[in-house]
Design a protein around this motif. Structure first.
Motif, PDB file in Angstrom:
ATOM      1  N   VAL A   1       0.836  -1.200   0.000  1.00 38.85           N
ATOM      2  CA  VAL A   1       0.000   0.000   0.000  1.00 38.85           C
ATOM      3  C   VAL A   1       0.873   1.252   0.000  1.00 38.85           C
ATOM      4  N   ARG A   2       1.885   1.268   0.836  1.00 37.24           N
ATOM      5  CA  ARG A   2       2.757   2.446   0.911  1.00 37.24           C
ATOM      6  C   ARG A   2       3.467   2.708  -0.415  1.00 37.24           C
ATOM      7  N   ALA A   3       3.857   1.621  -1.110  1.00 41.51           N
ATOM      8  CA  ALA A   3       4.573   1.776  -2.371  1.00 41.51           C
ATOM      9  C   ALA A   3       3.667   2.300  -3.476  1.00 41.51           C
ATOM     10  N   ASN A   4       2.393   1.896  -3.440  1.00 42.95           N
ATOM     11  CA  ASN A   4       1.476   2.242  -4.522  1.00 42.95           C
ATOM     12  C   ASN A   4       0.535   3.393  -4.199  1.00 42.95           C
ATOM     13  N   LEU A   5       0.306   3.638  -2.911  1.00 38.22           N
ATOM     14  CA  LEU A   5      -0.580   4.726  -2.479  1.00 38.22           C
ATOM     15  C   LEU A   5       0.136   5.518  -1.383  1.00 38.22           C
ATOM     16  N   PRO A   6       1.201   6.215  -1.738  1.00 40.21           N
ATOM     17  CA  PRO A   6       2.059   6.841  -0.724  1.00 40.21           C
ATOM     18  C   PRO A   6       1.366   7.902   0.129  1.00 40.21           C
ATOM     19  N   HIS A   7       0.271   8.470  -0.353  1.00 38.00           N
ATOM     20  CA  HIS A   7      -0.408   9.520   0.406  1.00 38.00           C
ATOM     21  C   HIS A   7      -1.541   8.974   1.287  1.00 38.00           C
ATOM     22  N   ALA A   8      -1.796   7.676   1.204  1.00 40.65           N
ATOM     23  CA  ALA A   8      -2.871   7.085   1.999  1.00 40.65           C
ATOM     24  C   ALA A   8      -2.479   7.002   3.469  1.00 40.65           C
ATOM     25  N   LYS A   9      -3.453   7.256   4.341  1.00 45.04           N
ATOM     26  CA  LYS A   9      -3.249   7.077   5.776  1.00 45.04           C
ATOM     27  C   LYS A   9      -3.832   5.720   6.164  1.00 45.04           C
ATOM     28  N   ILE A  10      -3.047   4.940   6.919  1.00 44.43           N
ATOM     29  CA  ILE A  10      -3.423   3.563   7.232  1.00 44.43           C
ATOM     30  C   ILE A  10      -3.776   3.458   8.710  1.00 44.43           C
ATOM     31  N   TRP A  11      -4.933   2.820   8.990  1.00 46.12           N
ATOM     32  CA  TRP A  11      -5.415   2.630  10.353  1.00 46.12           C
ATOM     33  C   TRP A  11      -5.702   1.148  10.553  1.00 46.12           C
ATOM     34  N   VAL A  12      -4.982   0.485  11.469  1.00 45.04           N
ATOM     35  CA  VAL A  12      -5.182  -0.945  11.686  1.00 45.04           C
ATOM     36  C   VAL A  12      -5.189  -1.232  13.194  1.00 45.04           C
ATOM     37  N   CYS A  13      -5.791  -2.373  13.528  1.00 49.41           N
ATOM     38  CA  CYS A  13      -5.807  -2.780  14.932  1.00 49.41           C
ATOM     39  C   CYS A  13      -4.547  -3.561  15.304  1.00 49.41           C
ATOM     40  N   ALA A  14      -4.000  -4.326  14.341  1.00 50.78           N
ATOM     41  CA  ALA A  14      -2.806  -5.123  14.606  1.00 50.78           C
ATOM     42  C   ALA A  14      -2.086  -5.409  13.300  1.00 50.78           C
ATOM     43  N   VAL A  15      -0.772  -5.664  13.411  1.00 52.22           N
ATOM     44  CA  VAL A  15       0.053  -6.016  12.254  1.00 52.22           C
ATOM     45  C   VAL A  15       0.718  -7.359  12.517  1.00 52.22           C
ATOM     46  N   ASP A  16       0.551  -8.308  11.583  1.00 49.14           N
ATOM     47  CA  ASP A  16       1.192  -9.618  11.668  1.00 49.14           C
ATOM     48  C   ASP A  16       2.280  -9.704  10.594  1.00 49.14           C
ATOM     49  N   ASP A  17       3.357 -10.429  10.928  1.00 50.04           N
ATOM     50  CA  ASP A  17       4.524 -10.446  10.040  1.00 50.04           C
ATOM     51  C   ASP A  17       4.473 -11.520   8.960  1.00 50.04           C
ATOM     52  N   GLU A  18       3.709 -12.582   9.164  1.00 52.32           N
ATOM     53  CA  GLU A  18       3.758 -13.709   8.230  1.00 52.32           C
ATOM     54  C   GLU A  18       2.521 -13.768   7.340  1.00 52.32           C
ATOM     55  N   MET A  19       2.697 -14.443   6.179  1.00 53.84           N
ATOM     56  CA  MET A  19       1.586 -14.663   5.264  1.00 53.84           C
ATOM     57  C   MET A  19       1.836 -15.971   4.512  1.00 53.84           C
ATOM     58  N   THR A  20       0.777 -16.760   4.281  1.00 53.20           N
ATOM     59  CA  THR A  20       0.927 -18.027   3.576  1.00 53.20           C
ATOM     60  C   THR A  20       1.094 -17.783   2.077  1.00 53.20           C
ATOM     61  N   SER A  21       1.388 -18.863   1.344  1.00 55.35           N
ATOM     62  CA  SER A  21       1.545 -18.766  -0.113  1.00 55.35           C
ATOM     63  C   SER A  21       0.236 -18.382  -0.791  1.00 55.35           C
ATOM     64  N   LYS A  22      -0.895 -18.601  -0.106  1.00 53.44           N
ATOM     65  CA  LYS A  22      -2.207 -18.224  -0.644  1.00 53.44           C
ATOM     66  C   LYS A  22      -2.662 -16.857  -0.140  1.00 53.44           C
ATOM     67  N   ALA A  23      -1.730 -16.113   0.436  1.00 53.97           N
ATOM     68  CA  ALA A  23      -1.967 -14.743   0.906  1.00 53.97           C
ATOM     69  C   ALA A  23      -2.948 -14.675   2.065  1.00 53.97           C
ATOM     70  N   TYR A  24      -2.875 -15.653   2.993  1.00 52.74           N
ATOM     71  CA  TYR A  24      -3.606 -15.565   4.246  1.00 52.74           C
ATOM     72  C   TYR A  24      -2.634 -15.106   5.332  1.00 52.74           C
ATOM     73  N   ILE A  25      -3.074 -14.160   6.168  1.00 53.74           N
ATOM     74  CA  ILE A  25      -2.216 -13.609   7.211  1.00 53.74           C
ATOM     75  C   ILE A  25      -2.052 -14.630   8.342  1.00 53.74           C
ATOM     76  N   VAL A  26      -0.826 -14.760   8.866  1.00 57.14           N
ATOM     77  CA  VAL A  26      -0.513 -15.649   9.975  1.00 57.14           C
ATOM     78  C   VAL A  26       0.069 -14.815  11.134  1.00 57.14           C
ATOM     79  N   PRO A  27      -0.464 -14.941  12.371  1.00 57.59           N
ATOM     80  CA  PRO A  27      -1.550 -15.833  12.782  1.00 57.59           C
ATOM     81  C   PRO A  27      -2.941 -15.390  12.316  1.00 57.59           C
ATOM     82  N   GLY A  28      -3.130 -14.116  12.025  1.00 62.01           N
ATOM     83  CA  GLY A  28      -4.403 -13.655  11.462  1.00 62.01           C
ATOM     84  C   GLY A  28      -5.598 -14.087  12.274  1.00 62.01           C
ATOM     85  N   LEU A  29      -6.661 -14.498  11.562  1.00 60.77           N
ATOM     86  CA  LEU A  29      -7.853 -15.005  12.243  1.00 60.77           C
ATOM     87  C   LEU A  29      -8.633 -15.998  11.380  1.00 60.77           C
TER      88      LEU A  29
END
Length: 214
Positions: free
Chosen positions: A174-202
């Motif tokens: 997002v930062r690379a493609n939308l540099p002016h966007a402001k991002i609001w999240v509850c949590a950030v996870d470091d891993e992602m599966t090969s199918k683009a699911y966030i780990v541990p995620g939910l």
């Protein structure tokens, strides 16, 4: 600019923990309700970044001077997973218009995928503050595709992206493609599966909120 809610210890962590809990999340109503609560909390935090104007309010005993938001942001979501989270934002920005987008992963041979944006239903976004509410910011490809489609059609004043859980990869995209966007999240996870699911995620937020797709 990125705001991460769980960097500060608040009651929001309880709602986030219940969303992640593999047992508690089987209660669909509770799962949707916790998304809605987190949407309300992020809406409150985002509201601090808006422009305000002073108004006089007549009370039974006199006049109170109060600062209120000068703009009504347009709230958008990508169907279907983001609907409860979007509702939380609507509860606080209760006079805002909404936009709804249909987008999905179109899987190619070999397992790679592209984002297909099928339908956009939106008010006029020229000169508006736009808040895209989507439960999971995984690869970031869907959000970037949707935002670029909207930005190509409208002169958007400010772009905000709100998610419950984001991956570090998605935030970087997002930062690379939308540099002016402001991002609001509850949590950030470091891993992602090969199918683009966030780990541990939910897990699959759409299936957990509304039932499994066929």
């Amino acid at each position: 600019m990125i705001f991460v809610l769980n960097r500060t210890n608040t009651i929001a962590n309880k709602f986030l923990a219940e969303l992640r809990d593999a047992v508690i999340q089987q209660d669909k109503a509770r799962f949707r309700g916790n998304q809605e609560k987190l949407g309300e909390i992020l809406a409150y935090e985002l509201s601090k970044s808006l422009h305000y104007e002073a108004v006089d309010v007549q009370t039974p005993l006199g006049i109170a001077n109060i600062n209120i938001p000068a703009d009504k942001p347009v709230l958008a979501t990508i169907l279907r997973a983001g609907l409860p989270f979007h509702q939380g934002f609507m509860n606080y920005f209760d006079q805002s218009d909404s936009a709804f987008i249909t987008a999905y992963r179109k899987v190619k041979r070999g397992g790679t995928f592209m984002i297909q944006v099928d339908h956009i239903s939106t008010p006029n976004l020229d000169g508006k503050i736009l808040v895209i509410c989507d439960t999971m910011l995984a690869s970031g490809q869907s959000l970037v595709s949707v935002c670029k489609e909207l930005m190509a059609q409208y002169n958007i004043k400010e772009l905000h992206i709100a998610s419950v859980i984001a991956s570090t990869v998605g935030i970087a995209h997002v930062r690379a493609n939308l540099p002016h966007a402001k991002i609001w999240v509850c949590a950030v996870d470091d891993e992602m599966t090969s199918k683009a699911y966030i780990v541990p995620g939910l897990g699959d937020a759409g299936d957990l909120a509304f039932g499994e797709k066929v």
